[in-house]
Design an enzyme around this catalytic site. Structure first.
Site, mmCIF file in Angstrom:
data_model
loop_
_atom_site.group_PDB
_atom_site.id
_atom_site.type_symbol
_atom_site.label_atom_id
_atom_site.label_comp_id
_atom_site.label_asym_id
_atom_site.label_seq_id
_atom_site.Cartn_x
_atom_site.Cartn_y
_atom_site.Cartn_z
ATOM 1 N N HIS A 191 0.804 -1.219 0.000
ATOM 2 C CA HIS A 191 0.000 0.000 0.000
ATOM 3 C C HIS A 191 0.837 1.268 0.000
ATOM 4 C CE1 HIS A 191 -3.108 -2.933 0.574
ATOM 5 N NE2 HIS A 191 -3.851 -2.040 -0.057
ATOM 6 N N ARG A 298 -10.655 3.228 -1.421
ATOM 7 C CA ARG A 298 -10.208 2.337 -0.340
ATOM 8 C C ARG A 298 -10.574 2.985 0.996
ATOM 9 N NH1 ARG A 298 -5.697 1.435 -4.069
ATOM 10 N NH2 ARG A 298 -5.329 -0.802 -4.303
ATOM 11 N N GLU A 433 -10.799 -11.064 -6.328
ATOM 12 C CA GLU A 433 -9.381 -11.022 -5.965
ATOM 13 C C GLU A 433 -8.918 -12.312 -5.288
ATOM 14 O OE1 GLU A 433 -8.624 -7.709 -3.320
ATOM 15 O OE2 GLU A 433 -10.506 -7.986 -2.260
ATOM 16 N N ASP A 457 -4.218 -8.692 -5.093
ATOM 17 C CA ASP A 457 -4.410 -9.892 -4.280
ATOM 18 C C ASP A 457 -4.570 -11.125 -5.153
ATOM 19 O OD1 ASP A 457 -4.194 -9.181 -1.564
ATOM 20 O OD2 ASP A 457 -6.063 -8.054 -1.718
ATOM 21 N N ARG A 467 2.541 -10.542 -1.618
ATOM 22 C CA ARG A 467 2.750 -9.311 -2.374
ATOM 23 C C ARG A 467 3.725 -8.345 -1.709
ATOM 24 N NH1 ARG A 467 -3.268 -6.564 -2.028
ATOM 25 N NH2 ARG A 467 -2.307 -4.543 -2.175
ATOM 26 N N CYS A 504 -9.478 -2.912 -10.823
ATOM 27 C CA CYS A 504 -8.958 -1.816 -10.002
ATOM 28 C C CYS A 504 -7.624 -2.181 -9.383
ATOM 29 C CB CYS A 504 -9.969 -1.397 -8.944
ATOM 30 S SG CYS A 504 -10.406 -2.749 -7.836
HETATM 31 C C1 PEP Z 1 -6.332 -5.621 -5.210
HETATM 32 O O1 PEP Z 1 -6.166 -6.532 -4.400
HETATM 33 O O2 PEP Z 1 -5.996 -5.685 -6.408
HETATM 34 C C2 PEP Z 1 -6.939 -4.367 -4.776
HETATM 35 C C3 PEP Z 1 -7.265 -3.424 -5.642
HETATM 36 O O3 PEP Z 1 -7.128 -4.194 -3.450
HETATM 37 P P1 PEP Z 1 -5.959 -3.811 -2.426
HETATM 38 O O4 PEP Z 1 -4.735 -3.465 -3.222
HETATM 39 O O5 PEP Z 1 -6.469 -2.649 -1.652
HETATM 40 O O6 PEP Z 1 -5.810 -5.056 -1.644
HETATM 41 MG MG MG Z 2 -7.136 -6.492 -2.449
#
Ligand code: PEP
Ligand code: MG
Length: 567
Positions: A191, A298, A433, A457, A467, A504
């Protein structure tokens, strides 16, 4: 002599700046001043930091008394005394008031001065107090910097932040004047990196131990596209980089001039390009970069920035503002996605061996209906201010979707009984996801109004590669054919059912993937604002019918590198 360090490119762009180390144990702030009309607010923040610190110290004292005895816990009495010592706290207050220093900067300076003074005394007991004041100062500083993003700071030097790793709250709290970020650990889809892209700050992650050789104030060039750091560059390198930066700026400006125009492929298909946002502050930038709505809000950042669960009214105010800002454009608001790498200091999370596979997101929300309902009620109340699309994260079973929809219906009924207006045409959708959701996309498509693929994810779960772990970063690749096949399955299911399928995850903002994505039937791409102009330009150069023909052959290739080579 110049030194090069290689890491993984996480947010594009070039930057030249002096190093500012952000050590996890030691919070350091650069010289910051507050606008005169923010002084009151700044003094108030300082008082809040004192209160919270005092409470923490009391708790520490209680725990220490229980574990080690009263004598050992006395040290915390001394810590708390500092918080009421006029020569310390009044001096900080007066620097905020008279010199307009930010609370954090004033606190840091006064702490350092007092610690130096104590260390210089010819008395062992008082010398030892230097460590105590340092501790207290750090505690205050941690609280002050956590919400620093609200203050208008003025800094003179361009700085590149170096850290072992950054939490999302570290990243949002970075002071102004930061032109680049480099971390020893971390990943492209962490993030912190997502936020850096949103903020348009070039970033490199996973630079490893080599970063330790870099000193505070060293001049460096950061290349966020190649993932390279050049420490103490020579004049020729600086000149070359400055020229490249000019070139990049010119291209970005050109693309940005077209960013507000629709993205239509050569054969006339309109693809909606939206922005991923994390807070209200991102709205202006999203619109500036041509976002046609929000494809992912988010909401966890609303929770992360708070010291307790945000109230219904507090949330409603935020959602209303996002919806109003985009009036008749869709705004996809994702319900709380907490857990995994996103912990809340005030949330009742137990320790988990595998938090990414644990009690998070929709799982946590369904198990805590009171918390979930507060958010759903706030969303429904805000629905009258725009085009609300509610999205549930981490959906894995049809039962979860049914339970979440039922809670929405209950909240709606309750609101209507209370006489509160709720829009008739909000939509309900889910993130795809988890591989299970992609494999079963045909079933899920019958239960929701839209699906949005979260490749960040989806990639980690499909490839069993964390990740955020730089050691397996070489395995983590959204272009892996297994991930692409799951995306294709989801796109196909959505088309069959006639619902919108978008993306997304970070792959949506990678223009190398754009042709594949539209070929797989995706009609909505949501990304960090900074990526929108380039992706829109790419879409305008493509033909959907040709992209569709290309997809099966690409999915037959065995490796990510073979696929990249074809794009
Ligand atoms: C994802 O997992 O691709 C996503 C957009 O959500 P986050 O990155 O907030 O887990
Ligand atoms: Mg996610």
């Amino acid at each position: 002599m110049a030194m090069n360090v290689k890491g993984i490119a996480a947010a594009p762009g070039l930057a030249i700046g002096k190093v500012m180390w952000l050590r996890q144990q030691t919070v350091e702030v650069i010289e910051q001043f507050v606008e005169p009309n923010h002084i009151e607010q700044e003094l108030q923040r300082f008082e809040v930091a004192i209160t919270i610190s005092s409470q923490e110290i009391t708790e520490l004292q209680a725990v220490t008394t229980k574990k080690l005895g009263e004598k050992e816990a006395e040290i915390f009495e001394a810590h708390r005394e500092f918080l009421t010592d006029p020569s310390y706290v009044d001096e900080i207050r007066s620097r905020i008031h008279q010199k307009h220093e930010s609370a954090a900067y004033a606190c840091q300076q006064v702490t350092q001065e007092m610690a130096a003074m104590l260390r210089g005394l010819d008395n062992e007991y008082l010398q030892a107090r230097a460590t105590d004041i340092h501790d207290v100062g750090q505690r205050l500083l941690r609280h002050l910097t956590e919400s620093d993003q609200e203050i208008k700071t003025i800094s003179s030097d361009k700085r590149i932040v170096l850290a072992e790793d950054l939490t999302p709250s570290d990243t949002v709290s970075l002071p102004e004047g930061i032109v680049g970020i480099a971390t020893m650990r971390g990943s492209v889809t962490g993030h912190a990196a997502i936020l850096a892209r949103t903020l348009g700050i070039p970033m490199i992650v996973a630079l490893g131990e080599a970063l330790n050789a870099v000193q505070e104030n060293d001049l460096m060039i950061l290349d966020g596209k190649e993932g390279t750091l050049c420490v103490t560059p020579d004049e020729a390198m600086l000149l070359k980089t400055r020229a490249l930066m000019e070139g990049e700026k010119a291209l970005a400006k050109e693309q940005k001039n077209r960013a507000a125009d629709d993205a239509v492929t050569k054969d006339g298909q309109r693809i909606h390009v939206l922005a991923n946002i994390g807070s209200l502050k991102d709205i202006e930038r999203a619109i500036e970069f041509g976002a046609e709505g929000v494809g992912l809000f988010r909401t966890e950042f609303l929770y992360l920035e708070n010291t307790d669960w945000p109230s219904e009214q507090q949330q409603y105010d935020v959602y209303r503002q996002v919806l109003s800002a985009f009036s008749n454009r869709p705004v996809v608001i994702r319900t709380l996605d907490i857990g995994g790498d996103k912990a809340l200091p005030y949330a009742p999370f137990d320790h988990e061996e595998n938090p990414f596979l644990g009690h998070r997101a929709i799982r946590f929300c369904l198990a805590n209906p009171a918390i979930f309902k507060t958010q759903l009620r706030a969303l429904l109340r805000a629905s009258v201010h725009g085009q609300l699309w509610i999205m549930f994260p981490m959906i894995e079973t049809l039962d979860e979707i049914a339970a979440a929809k039922e809670l929405v219906a209950t909240c709606r009924q309750e609101l209507e009984q209370e006489g509160t207006a709720v829009s008739k045409d909000y939509r309900i959708g889910m993130m795809v996801e988890i591989p299970a959701a992609a494999v079963m996309a045909d079933q899920f498509a019958k239960q929701v109004d839209f699906m949005s693929i979260g490749t960040n994810d989806l990639t980690q779960y499909t490839l069993a590669a964390d990740r955020g772990n730089e050691k397996v970063a070489y395995l983590y690749d959204a272009f892996h054919p297994a991930v692409l096949r799951l995306i294709a399955m989801t796109g196909h299911a959505g088309q069959q059912q006639g619902i919108v399928v978008g993306m997304c995850g970070e792959l949506a903002g990678d223009s190398l993937a754009t042709e594949l994505l539209i070929g797989m039937g995706l009609t909505e791409l949501s990304m960090s604002a900074a990526s929108i102009p380039a992706v829109k330009d790419k879409l305008r150069s493509l033909t959907t019918s040709e992209a569709k023909v290309k997809v099966p052959a690409i999915l037959d290739l065995g490796t990510a590198s073979a696929i990249r080579a074809q794009l």
